[in-house]
Design an enzyme around this catalytic site. Structure first.
Site, PDB file in Angstrom:
ATOM      1  N   ASP A  90     -43.973  -0.049 -27.037  1.00 17.51           N
ATOM      2  CA  ASP A  90     -43.132   0.056 -28.226  1.00 17.51           C
ATOM      3  C   ASP A  90     -42.599   1.470 -28.430  1.00 17.51           C
ATOM      4  O   ASP A  90     -43.341   2.450 -28.257  1.00 17.51           O
ATOM      5  CB  ASP A  90     -43.944  -0.286 -29.484  1.00 17.51           C
ATOM      6  CG  ASP A  90     -43.899  -1.749 -29.850  1.00 17.51           C
ATOM      7  OD1 ASP A  90     -42.849  -2.375 -29.627  1.00 17.51           O
ATOM      8  OD2 ASP A  90     -44.898  -2.266 -30.362  1.00 17.51           O
ATOM      9  N   GLU A 187     -40.513 -13.043 -32.837  1.00 15.34           N
ATOM     10  CA  GLU A 187     -41.706 -13.080 -33.684  1.00 15.34           C
ATOM     11  C   GLU A 187     -41.448 -13.846 -34.973  1.00 15.34           C
ATOM     12  O   GLU A 187     -40.464 -13.588 -35.668  1.00 15.34           O
ATOM     13  CB  GLU A 187     -42.193 -11.667 -34.010  1.00 15.34           C
ATOM     14  CG  GLU A 187     -43.428 -11.661 -34.894  1.00 15.34           C
ATOM     15  CD  GLU A 187     -44.103 -10.309 -35.005  1.00 15.34           C
ATOM     16  OE1 GLU A 187     -45.117 -10.220 -35.729  1.00 15.34           O
ATOM     17  OE2 GLU A 187     -43.633  -9.345 -34.377  1.00 15.34           O
TER      18      GLU A 187
END
Length: 272
Positions: A90, A187
């Site tokens: 990330d 997500e």
């Protein structure tokens, strides 16, 4: 018994081949070398060094406090434990505020072992994706519920419900692929919508709370092991260690369940 037989290192072309062949992709998070070794040896294809470490390792209420320095440190640790899995990392909050800033952070992560950079959101992030891809850096585009946007969302909520919101998310996915994203992570998206995006996309999709129609699945390792992070457990989480056994056994059980299509089931899926 594991159904995992691949021992070759995972690469960007291997991801594309998995999409073509309909082979499910197994992803989990790790934040240190010890757990990374377990994942790498027990059927995990992609390891994500997520800024989720801010919540499950550092004890924060969100991912927002995580710094580039934190991500570099944990990426270096995880990389020492990996031989076969691809390492996706990330970019933390505001590290991708500009293309130049994103390149600086991504370069630091690549130098310690990252193989793909994950960026949350669409909109102005498309320019960042293109900028990195043009400089030979593979990018995963994270869409749907993006935890770095928790303040704007007003909490952790399912995204893409309703015709308008769903159409917007499909457009964002198309734009991310056009910008050069190699992988999409969806997500907390209704399973029907995630399946549509997966069919539309020329690149693989990884779901977390997005149903079994995605090309692969990811969970936070601490959730998979039933560890208490001090936060409410999302619907999509399944404790694979609940009935005993070992960490390695739980990881294998998860990997097998993803590959044979038994996880996620209806109990762990959002609908429209």
């Amino acid at each position: 018994m594991s159904i995992y037989t691949n021992s070759k290192p995972w690469t960007v072309p291997a991801l594309a081949e998995a999409k073509r062949n309909g082979s499910k992709i197994v992803m989990l998070t790790a934040y240190d070398a010890g757990f990374a070794r377990i994942l790498d040896a027990n059927g995990v294809d992609l390891i994500l060094v997520g800024d989720s470490l801010g919540m499950v390792v550092q004890g924060h209420d969100s991912t927002l406090p995580v710094s580039v320095h934190d991500m570099v440190y944990h990426t270096a640790c995880v990389a020492r434990g990996v031989r076969h899995a691809m390492l996706v990392v990330d970019l933390p909050f505001q590290a991708d505020a500009s293309p130049e800033r994103a390149l600086e952070a991504a370069t630091a992560l690549l130098r310690v072992g990252a193989q793909m950079i994950k960026i949350e959101g669409a909109g102005h992030k498309l320019e960042v994706i293109s900028y990195l891809v043009e400089r030979e850096i593979p990018v995963c585009s994270h869409l749907g519920l993006t935890p770095q946007s928790v303040l704007r969302f007003g909490g952790y909520k399912v995204q893409g419900r309703g015709e308008e919101a769903g159409g917007r998310l499909r457009a964002e996915a198309r734009a991310a692929v056009e910008a050069g994203a190699t992988l999409l992570l969806l997500e907390c998206v209704p399973s029907q919508l995630a399946a549509q995006i997966t069919t539309d996309a020329s690149v693989p999709t990884i779901g977390i709370g997005a149903g079994a129609g995605c090309d692969g699945q990811v969970l936070v390792l601490h959730d998979l092991l039933g560890l208490d992070s001090g936060h409410p457990r999302p619907k999509f989480v399944k404790d694979f260690l609940a009935h005993g056994g070992s960490v390695a056994g739980a990881v294998r059980a998860y990997a097998n369940a993803v590959r044979d299509g038994s996880f996620p089931d209806v109990e762990h899926t959002y609908t429209s």
